[in-house]
Scaffold this motif. Structure first.
Motif, PDB file in Angstrom:
ATOM      1  N   UNK A  30       0.836  -1.211   0.000  1.00 47.72           N
ATOM      2  CA  UNK A  30       0.000   0.000   0.000  1.00 47.72           C
ATOM      3  C   UNK A  30       0.865   1.254   0.000  1.00 47.72           C
ATOM      4  N   UNK A  31       1.862   1.296   0.878  1.00 47.27           N
ATOM      5  CA  UNK A  31       2.732   2.481   0.950  1.00 47.27           C
ATOM      6  C   UNK A  31       3.527   2.669  -0.339  1.00 47.27           C
ATOM      7  N   UNK A  32       3.931   1.572  -0.961  1.00 49.83           N
ATOM      8  CA  UNK A  32       4.654   1.680  -2.228  1.00 49.83           C
ATOM      9  C   UNK A  32       3.765   2.274  -3.317  1.00 49.83           C
ATOM     10  N   UNK A  33       2.499   1.834  -3.353  1.00 50.62           N
ATOM     11  CA  UNK A  33       1.567   2.375  -4.350  1.00 50.62           C
ATOM     12  C   UNK A  33       1.297   3.853  -4.104  1.00 50.62           C
ATOM     13  N   UNK A  34       1.102   4.228  -2.824  1.00 51.84           N
ATOM     14  CA  UNK A  34       0.844   5.633  -2.501  1.00 51.84           C
ATOM     15  C   UNK A  34       2.054   6.503  -2.804  1.00 51.84           C
ATOM     16  N   UNK A  35       3.255   5.966  -2.625  1.00 51.34           N
ATOM     17  CA  UNK A  35       4.462   6.714  -2.959  1.00 51.34           C
ATOM     18  C   UNK A  35       4.545   6.961  -4.467  1.00 51.34           C
ATOM     19  N   UNK A  36       4.220   5.940  -5.273  1.00 49.28           N
ATOM     20  CA  UNK A  36       4.262   6.104  -6.726  1.00 49.28           C
ATOM     21  C   UNK A  36       3.237   7.131  -7.192  1.00 49.28           C
ATOM     22  N   UNK A  37       2.038   7.098  -6.595  1.00 52.36           N
ATOM     23  CA  UNK A  37       1.001   8.068  -6.969  1.00 52.36           C
ATOM     24  C   UNK A  37       1.434   9.487  -6.603  1.00 52.36           C
ATOM     25  N   UNK A  66       4.700  12.076  -0.252  1.00 51.88           N
ATOM     26  CA  UNK A  66       5.658  11.180  -0.911  1.00 51.88           C
ATOM     27  C   UNK A  66       6.776  10.790   0.050  1.00 51.88           C
ATOM     28  N   UNK A  67       7.303  11.758   0.788  1.00 51.45           N
ATOM     29  CA  UNK A  67       8.373  11.461   1.742  1.00 51.45           C
ATOM     30  C   UNK A  67       7.884  10.560   2.868  1.00 51.45           C
TER      31      UNK A  67
END
Length: 305
Positions: free
Chosen positions: A46-53, A254-255
């Motif tokens: 989930x965090x990886x997807x939110x970071x990419x978005x 993002x951070x």
């Protein structure tokens, strides 16, 4: 005597955990670690997807911020030579925030700056200064200590890149609300880089104070012109603060998601190591039980040699 026997019988009974075999306890621990590993892996996805978005939206937000900054530059050029004869006494604070979370301390920074200005008199604030809040996050933070100062609150603004229509709507409602103020202090997050931001304050004068300023007395202007200029300057300043605060929010999200993904990866490595050690210990115990059982059976009485 009967009571002593009962207590002795209870003490002599083994505890439920002690009654369980070693392999059963190991299996329970391994099952818990396996479930936790699965949960942390899902969080990492989930965090990886939110970071990419957020990374995708950050470039778009920065381009919009560069365009929106021109509105703030135009305001500063208009007001840099305007010096009111008297220092504005009653100040209205407009706090620029948003409705979304999971972006670090982006909202608490403007809330702390507003609270400090009201409590200590910084930026011309006072304990009775009215406050207008854009965004539910800062509203929830400031409502604990300064709910009596709230004049207007807004939400559902800036869900995507803010537009000048959003800023004009906020400015129009502030003017029509009949709030008494001499100047407006807009508290927002100033974008420094993709990794840092800081709270900043920009001041906009009221129409009456602007009309009495020395820089405007040299020109013959109608009252409607000065009033319209003050309202348009307020909308400009709010739009510049909204769009810069939006870029700070996307960068902070993002951070935050990047740090959360790294923490999840570290936790997965630690849990995987514990799981492997526990599994190895369980296998070793089972082998010891099997070997011990065969040796005991071989040397048991009546066993053929």
């Amino acid at each position: 005597m009967l009571a002593r026997r009962s207590v002795a019988r209870l003490v002599a009974q083994p505890s439920p955990s002690a009654a369980l075999p070693q392999s059963t306890r190991n299996m329970a621990t391994l099952r818990e670690l396996e479930l936790r590993l699965k949960s942390v892996r899902n969080i990492e996805k989930i965090t990886k997807s939110m970071k990419m978005i957020a990374s995708t939206r950050l470039a778009k937000a920065q381009r919009a911020m560069q365009t929106g900054k021109q509105y703030g530059i135009a305001n500063s050029e208009v007001f840099q030579n305007v010096k009111p004869e008297e220092v504005p006494k009653r100040k209205l604070f407009v706090v620029i925030s948003s409705d979304k979370g999971l972006c670090g301390g982006i909202h608490s920074s403007v809330s702390k700056a507003t609270r400090r200005s009201i409590n200590t008199g910084e930026n011309g604030g006072s304990t009775d200064s009215p406050v207008v809040i854009v965004g539910d996050k800062s509203k929830a933070q400031l409502s604990r200590s300064h709910s009596s100062n709230f004049a207007l609150t807004f939400n559902q603004i800036g869900r995507d890149i803010p537009t000048f229509a959003d800023a004009a709507g906020v400015a129009d409602l502030i003017v029509k609300a009949g709030i008494k103020y001499d100047s407006i202090a807009i508290v927002y997050n100033k974008f420094i880089s993709a990794l840092s931001y800081e709270p900043a304050v920009v001041e906009v004068l009221n129409g009456e104070v602007l009309k009495e300023a020395a820089g405007f007395n040299a020109y013959e202007m109608e009252d409607d012109v000065t009033k319209d200029l003050a309202e348009f300057s307020l909308a400009n300043a709010i739009y510049a603060a909204l769009i810069e605060g939006h870029a700070c929010e996307i960068s902070a999200r993002r951070n935050a998601m990047d740090n959360a993904q790294k923490n999840a990866s570290d936790m997965i490595s630690s849990l995987q190591m514990k799981y492997n050690r526990g599994r190895q210990a369980a296998i070793t115990n089972e082998l010891v039980d099997i070997i011990t059982g065969k040796v005991s059976k071989k040397h048991a009485p009546g066993h053929p040699v």
